[in-house]
Design a protein around this motif. Structure first.
Motif, PDB file in Angstrom:
ATOM      1  N   GLU A 112       0.000  -9.308   6.683  1.00 40.56           N
ATOM      2  CA  GLU A 112      -0.080  -9.336   5.212  1.00 40.56           C
ATOM      3  C   GLU A 112      -0.831  -8.130   4.686  1.00 40.56           C
ATOM      4  OE1 GLU A 112      -1.677 -13.058   3.905  1.00 40.56           O
ATOM      5  OE2 GLU A 112      -0.046 -14.170   4.879  1.00 40.56           O
ATOM      6  N   LEU A 113      -1.921  -7.783   5.397  1.00 41.86           N
ATOM      7  CA  LEU A 113      -2.708  -6.614   4.967  1.00 41.86           C
ATOM      8  C   LEU A 113      -1.835  -5.358   4.937  1.00 41.86           C
ATOM      9  CD1 LEU A 113      -6.037  -7.089   6.966  1.00 41.86           C
ATOM     10  CD2 LEU A 113      -5.676  -7.386   4.502  1.00 41.86           C
ATOM     11  N   ILE A 114      -1.069  -5.168   6.020  1.00 41.17           N
ATOM     12  CA  ILE A 114      -0.213  -3.977   6.095  1.00 41.17           C
ATOM     13  C   ILE A 114       0.895  -4.048   5.059  1.00 41.17           C
ATOM     14  CG2 ILE A 114       1.496  -2.795   7.541  1.00 41.17           C
ATOM     15  CD1 ILE A 114      -0.269  -3.210   9.897  1.00 41.17           C
ATOM     16  N   GLY A 115       1.529  -5.236   4.964  1.00 41.27           N
ATOM     17  CA  GLY A 115       2.625  -5.407   4.014  1.00 41.27           C
ATOM     18  C   GLY A 115       2.203  -5.075   2.593  1.00 41.27           C
ATOM     19  N   ALA A 116       0.980  -5.480   2.224  1.00 40.48           N
ATOM     20  CA  ALA A 116       0.523  -5.247   0.854  1.00 40.48           C
ATOM     21  C   ALA A 116       0.269  -3.767   0.594  1.00 40.48           C
ATOM     22  CB  ALA A 116      -0.753  -6.049   0.593  1.00 40.48           C
ATOM     23  N   ARG A 117      -0.121  -3.029   1.643  1.00 39.92           N
ATOM     24  CA  ARG A 117      -0.484  -1.621   1.448  1.00 39.92           C
ATOM     25  C   ARG A 117       0.665  -0.653   1.713  1.00 39.92           C
ATOM     26  NH1 ARG A 117      -4.465  -4.660   2.265  1.00 39.92           N
ATOM     27  NH2 ARG A 117      -6.616  -4.186   1.653  1.00 39.92           N
ATOM     28  N   LEU A 118       1.705  -1.171   2.356  1.00 34.55           N
ATOM     29  CA  LEU A 118       2.810  -0.301   2.754  1.00 34.55           C
ATOM     30  C   LEU A 118       3.478   0.428   1.587  1.00 34.55           C
ATOM     31  CD1 LEU A 118       4.479   0.723   5.087  1.00 34.55           C
ATOM     32  CD2 LEU A 118       5.968  -1.262   4.864  1.00 34.55           C
ATOM     33  N   PRO A 119       3.781  -0.263   0.485  1.00 36.75           N
ATOM     34  CA  PRO A 119       4.475   0.437  -0.613  1.00 36.75           C
ATOM     35  C   PRO A 119       3.702   1.654  -1.100  1.00 36.75           C
ATOM     36  CG  PRO A 119       4.489  -1.923  -0.990  1.00 36.75           C
ATOM     37  CD  PRO A 119       3.598  -1.691   0.192  1.00 36.75           C
ATOM     38  N   VAL A 120       2.370   1.538  -1.161  1.00 41.64           N
ATOM     39  CA  VAL A 120       1.566   2.667  -1.651  1.00 41.64           C
ATOM     40  C   VAL A 120       1.743   3.870  -0.728  1.00 41.64           C
ATOM     41  CG1 VAL A 120      -0.782   3.486  -2.044  1.00 41.64           C
ATOM     42  CG2 VAL A 120      -0.116   1.180  -2.772  1.00 41.64           C
ATOM     43  N   THR A 121       1.600   3.630   0.580  1.00 38.36           N
ATOM     44  CA  THR A 121       1.679   4.738   1.529  1.00 38.36           C
ATOM     45  C   THR A 121       3.079   5.339   1.593  1.00 38.36           C
ATOM     46  OG1 THR A 121      -0.093   3.807   2.833  1.00 38.36           O
ATOM     47  CG2 THR A 121       1.363   5.346   3.951  1.00 38.36           C
ATOM     48  N   LEU A 122       4.086   4.455   1.566  1.00 40.16           N
ATOM     49  CA  LEU A 122       5.452   4.985   1.622  1.00 40.16           C
ATOM     50  C   LEU A 122       5.769   5.813   0.382  1.00 40.16           C
ATOM     51  CD1 LEU A 122       7.831   2.324   3.203  1.00 40.16           C
ATOM     52  CD2 LEU A 122       6.911   4.445   4.148  1.00 40.16           C
ATOM     53  N   THR A 123       5.374   5.292  -0.792  1.00 39.32           N
ATOM     54  CA  THR A 123       5.605   6.040  -2.020  1.00 39.32           C
ATOM     55  C   THR A 123       4.912   7.392  -1.949  1.00 39.32           C
ATOM     56  OG1 THR A 123       5.571   3.942  -3.177  1.00 39.32           O
ATOM     57  CG2 THR A 123       5.489   5.925  -4.540  1.00 39.32           C
ATOM     58  N   LEU A 124       3.673   7.354  -1.475  1.00 38.11           N
ATOM     59  CA  LEU A 124       2.905   8.598  -1.368  1.00 38.11           C
ATOM     60  C   LEU A 124       3.580   9.567  -0.403  1.00 38.11           C
ATOM     61  CD1 LEU A 124       0.364  10.155  -2.068  1.00 38.11           C
ATOM     62  CD2 LEU A 124      -0.795   8.992  -0.186  1.00 38.11           C
ATOM     63  N   GLY A 125       3.984   9.059   0.774  1.00 39.47           N
ATOM     64  CA  GLY A 125       4.609   9.912   1.782  1.00 39.47           C
ATOM     65  C   GLY A 125       5.902  10.525   1.278  1.00 39.47           C
ATOM     66  N   LEU A 126       6.734   9.695   0.645  1.00 37.35           N
ATOM     67  CA  LEU A 126       8.018  10.209   0.174  1.00 37.35           C
ATOM     68  C   LEU A 126       7.820  11.176  -0.983  1.00 37.35           C
ATOM     69  CD1 LEU A 126      10.229   7.016   0.527  1.00 37.35           C
ATOM     70  CD2 LEU A 126      10.227   9.085   1.930  1.00 37.35           C
ATOM     71  N   THR A 127       6.812  10.886  -1.854  1.00 38.77           N
ATOM     72  CA  THR A 127       6.505  11.830  -2.927  1.00 38.77           C
ATOM     73  C   THR A 127       6.104  13.170  -2.326  1.00 38.77           C
ATOM     74  OG1 THR A 127       5.666   9.990  -4.221  1.00 38.77           O
ATOM     75  CG2 THR A 127       5.126  12.195  -5.012  1.00 38.77           C
ATOM     76  N   GLY A 128       5.211  13.105  -1.319  1.00 37.39           N
ATOM     77  CA  GLY A 128       4.762  14.338  -0.675  1.00 37.39           C
ATOM     78  C   GLY A 128       5.927  15.100  -0.073  1.00 37.39           C
ATOM     79  N   LEU A 129       6.811  14.383   0.635  1.00 38.55           N
ATOM     80  CA  LEU A 129       7.944  15.055   1.284  1.00 38.55           C
ATOM     81  C   LEU A 129       8.894  15.636   0.241  1.00 38.55           C
ATOM     82  CD1 LEU A 129       9.278  15.709   4.008  1.00 38.55           C
ATOM     83  CD2 LEU A 129      10.698  13.686   3.672  1.00 38.55           C
ATOM     84  N   ALA A 130       9.116  14.866  -0.830  1.00 44.19           N
ATOM     85  CA  ALA A 130      10.024  15.346  -1.869  1.00 44.19           C
ATOM     86  C   ALA A 130       9.488  16.635  -2.489  1.00 44.19           C
ATOM     87  CB  ALA A 130      10.216  14.274  -2.935  1.00 44.19           C
ATOM     88  N   ILE A 131       8.184  16.640  -2.787  1.00 50.21           N
ATOM     89  CA  ILE A 131       7.587  17.850  -3.361  1.00 50.21           C
ATOM     90  C   ILE A 131       7.694  19.004  -2.364  1.00 50.21           C
ATOM     91  CG2 ILE A 131       5.448  18.911  -4.202  1.00 50.21           C
ATOM     92  CD1 ILE A 131       4.620  16.132  -5.206  1.00 50.21           C
ATOM     93  N   ALA A 132       7.402  18.705  -1.094  1.00 52.68           N
ATOM     94  CA  ALA A 132       7.439  19.749  -0.070  1.00 52.68           C
ATOM     95  C   ALA A 132       8.837  20.351   0.040  1.00 52.68           C
ATOM     96  CB  ALA A 132       6.999  19.184   1.276  1.00 52.68           C
ATOM     97  N   LEU A 133       9.858  19.490   0.050  1.00 51.78           N
ATOM     98  CA  LEU A 133      11.230  19.993   0.172  1.00 51.78           C
ATOM     99  C   LEU A 133      11.634  20.765  -1.080  1.00 51.78           C
ATOM    100  CD1 LEU A 133      13.058  16.998   1.897  1.00 51.78           C
ATOM    101  CD2 LEU A 133      12.534  19.242   2.873  1.00 51.78           C
ATOM    102  N   ALA A 134      11.229  20.235  -2.236  1.00 57.10           N
ATOM    103  CA  ALA A 134      11.605  20.881  -3.491  1.00 57.10           C
ATOM    104  C   ALA A 134      11.027  22.286  -3.582  1.00 57.10           C
ATOM    105  CB  ALA A 134      11.145  20.038  -4.681  1.00 57.10           C
TER     106      ALA A 134
END
Ligand SMILES: Nc1ncnc2c1ncn2[C@@H]1O[C@H](COP(=O)(O)OP(=O)(O)O)[C@@H](O)[C@H]1O
Ligand code: SF4
Ligand SMILES: [Mg+2]
Lengths: 304, 331
Positions: free
Chosen positions: A88-110
């Motif tokens: 549950e702890l991981i599940g609750a925090r996962l969206p934040v990290t995934l959003t952050l990671g994908l935002t970072g990757l998107a900016i990096a690629l852009a």
């Protein structure tokens, strides 16, 4: 192709098992777990009870297979700190990290794709050198330092972005940029070298002899071939970005997996530490597999 | 015989290509190709054949500079064209195929996609029409099951098939001039013969002007109406292929002919084998005969300006020796 994926999957499972063993061993080596769970005021009998209750008195291999068996069914144990299931702890925090990671990757690629392509198309000119200089500077910049500079400059002075938390989407921008910065130099360099190599290929000369436009030549014929190594490295970089979020989530106080990892390591909450390490390993492997599949889509030769 | 001077499809005069200060790879090339004519450029590796063809296409690599009296295509000088105007001709009226069939096709796209895009570009055709045209041309160059080939990738094809695809792709827009830079060099012998036969057949059926580049005099003997023998960036001998084979006038041509057994043309008094020595790298401003280090007839005056001599019938050579003198037995 199917054989290729099967081999990759087998390898992935082996890597997972190795990571499991290592993370398990490391947490056990970090001192007397029962004592640190019980706290500084615990008596010897308290510790003995905890040791028995958590099964810490059993031989290590038994403990390991017990834990691994549960992990395989999705039961990652309970946190000592939060007294709730780790899942549950991981599940609750996962969206934040995934959003952050994908935002970072998107900016990096852009940033890195257009600049890498431009540098390759203008190889050897002042534009190329300027772009490569930026990459060099970016590489030399520590991300926590960049994070602090941005918090002070853009967050506190200009107040463009919130300096912590993710109450609004703007909260992801600054940490996203900081994470992107660490991935940009490698991605840009690879895009550039891949494009330079592709643009020098015989099939580009053929494309020119066909009278195709410069745009078609660069974006259809060269980029498709240059993209393969970039996809592989992008996946690896996303893994790094997710790993790097341990530091960045702490700097920006974002409630993600990285923050959870940092917290559990400092408090010796070993079920959480083990689970997070396992979780990151699984993500990392999944990314590599994803990159392999995307490359197979890009390169017909890999499809066999 | 065809008189290529009458209305040449391609006419090149005094073409020069330099790579920086130290290399002049093409040093005053002139040649012309008429409709329905095969003109072969022949010479050893490194003598400037590819650079010549790329210069005509304006596809020279970076670092190369070209100049010319003119490069006329149907009377229109290509030297003054912008890259955009030149690109409109390439793949349409002027097509080119290359030596390396293995790497000249893009590994990431299907045969059909790569063939179709030429037609779409120059004929503003849709994908469907372009694919139909591609299938038609694959059949024409002797590829079986063209519909299936369209969906295949280059790595699924043999070298000979790929070269057929390259030829079909070059013919997509009905070009008038086809430049083929060593199209069979990378292929094995039987496939070589098939591809040459195909080129010859297409050339005759379509009335192509074919500029065929090769280092192989056997190919010239089989294909050419006219031949230009190239050495160190210059045409050292040029003329109707029959005349040049019957009576080669330049020492270099005679050396080359001595290297291969062409029935009836080998001079028995000369040793078989390659000409000793290498093609020199020549800097701009060089005066004298570029062949003099390797020439058995070299004299001190070969270091001075070399005259262009006419043996009659459009047969010329670049040598201090008179055509008659070179033809004398045992010379
Ligand atoms: N990219 C290049 N840079 C510098 N010199 C070149 C380049 N390409 C060709 N040359 C020079 O031009 C000469 C002729 O090359 P090329 O036309 O490829 O010979 P070939 O007759 O074998 O086709 C070479 O010997 C070399 O000196
Ligand atoms: S000019 Fe002199 S060196 Fe050159 S080919 Fe003729 S005889 Fe030989
Ligand atoms: Mg060549």
């Amino acid at each position: 192709m199917r054989l290729f994926l099967f081999r990759r999957l087998l390898l992935a499972i082996l890597v997972c098992l190795t990571v499991l063993v290592i993370s398990f061993t490391l947490t056990r080596l970090s001192g007397d777990l029962a004592a640190s769970i019980a706290g500084p005021n615990a008596t010897a009998s308290d510790i003995a009870i905890i040791t028995r209750n958590y099964g810490l008195d059993r031989p290590l291999p038994v403990q390991f297979f017990d834990w691994a068996g549960h992990a395989a069914t999705g039961d990652l144990g309970r946190s000592f700190l939060y007294h709730s299931p780790v899942r549950e702890l991981i599940g609750a925090r996962l969206p934040v990290t995934l959003t952050l990671g994908l935002t970072g990757l998107a900016i990096a690629l852009a940033v890195s794709l257009p600049l890498g392509i431009l540098a390759a198309a203008r190889e050897g000119t002042a534009i190329d050198r300027a772009i490569m200089l930026v990459a060099l500077v970016g590489q030399a910049m520590p991300s926590f330092w960049l994070g602090l500079v941005m918090i002070i400059g853009l967050g506190l002075d200009l107040q463009w972005f919130p300096i912590s938390g993710v109450d609004t989407w703007q909260g992801y921008i600054m940490p996203g940029i900081v994470l992107a910065f660490s991935a940009i130099p490698a991605l840009m360099r690879l895009t550039r070298s891949g494009m330079i190599e592709a643009l020098a290929a015989d099939y580009i000369r053929t494309a020119r002899a066909k009278g195709l436009s410069r745009t078609k030549i660069v974006f259809k014929h060269a980029l498709r071939n240059a993209a393969m190594p970039v996809v592989s490295i992008a996946a690896v970089q996303l893994g790094f970005i997710l790993g790097g979020s341990v530091v960045i989530e702490a700097v920006f106080a974002l409630p993600g997996i990285g923050y959870l990892a940092w917290e559990s390591i400092t408090k010796n909450d070993f079920p959480v530490v083990q689970a997070v390490v396992l979780f990151l390993a699984v993500i990392y492997i999944a990314l590599t597999l994803l990159a392999d599949m995307m490359n197979a889509l890009l390169d017909p030769r890999l499809r066999g | 015989m065809t008189n290529s001077a009458a209305d040449p499809v391609l006419s090149v005069a005094d073409l020069r290509v330099t790579f920086g200060e130290r290399t002049e790879a093409v040093r005053g090339m002139s040649l012309s190709v008429a409709r329905g004519e095969t003109h072969c450029i022949v010479g050893e590796s490194g003598c400037g054949k590819s650079v010549t063809s790329l210069a005509v296409m304006n596809l020279l690599p970076r670092g190369a500079a070209r100049s010319a009296g003119h490069i006329r295509f149907h009377g229109r000088d290509l030297m003054g064209l912008s890259e955009r105007e030149m690109a409109r001709l390439r793949g349409d009226k002027i097509a080119m195929i290359f030596q390396e069939p293995m790497t000249s096709l893009n590994p990431a796209y299907t045969i059909g996609s790569q063939m179709a895009e030429v037609f779409e570009r120059h004929r503003r055709a849709g994908r469907r029409a372009a694919m139909d045209r591609a299938a038609e041309l694959l059949a024409r160059v002797g590829v079986t099951a063209p519909g299936m080939r369209l969906g295949q990738y280059p790595h699924q094809l043999s070298g000979g098939l790929r070269q057929r695809v390259m030829i079909a792709m070059a013919l997509m827009c009905d070009p008038e001039l086809l430049i083929a830079d060593e199209p069979t060099t990378a292929l094995d012998v039987t496939v070589q013969a098939q591809i040459l036969r195909l080129l010859q057949k297409l050339q005759q059926e379509l009335g192509l002007a074919l500029l065929l580049i090769t280092h192989d005099l056997g190919v010239v003997a089989r294909m050419a109406q006219r031949v230009s023998v190239m050495y160190a960036g210059q045409v050292v001998e040029s003329g109707p292929a029959a005349a040049v084979f019957a009576a080669p006038t330049h020492p270099y041509t005679r050396g080359l002919l001595a290297c291969i057994p062409v029935p009836g043309t080998v001079r028995r008094d000369e040793p078989l084998g390659s000409i000793p020595g290498m093609v020199p790298r020549i800097a701009p401003g060089f005066i004298g005969c570029g062949f003099r280090d390797r020439c058995g007839s070299a004299m001190p005056e070969c270091a001075g300006a070399v005259p262009l001599r006419d043996a009659g019938g459009g047969h010329t050579h670049l040598c201090r020796l008179l055509p008659d003198a070179t033809r004398a037995p045992g010379a």
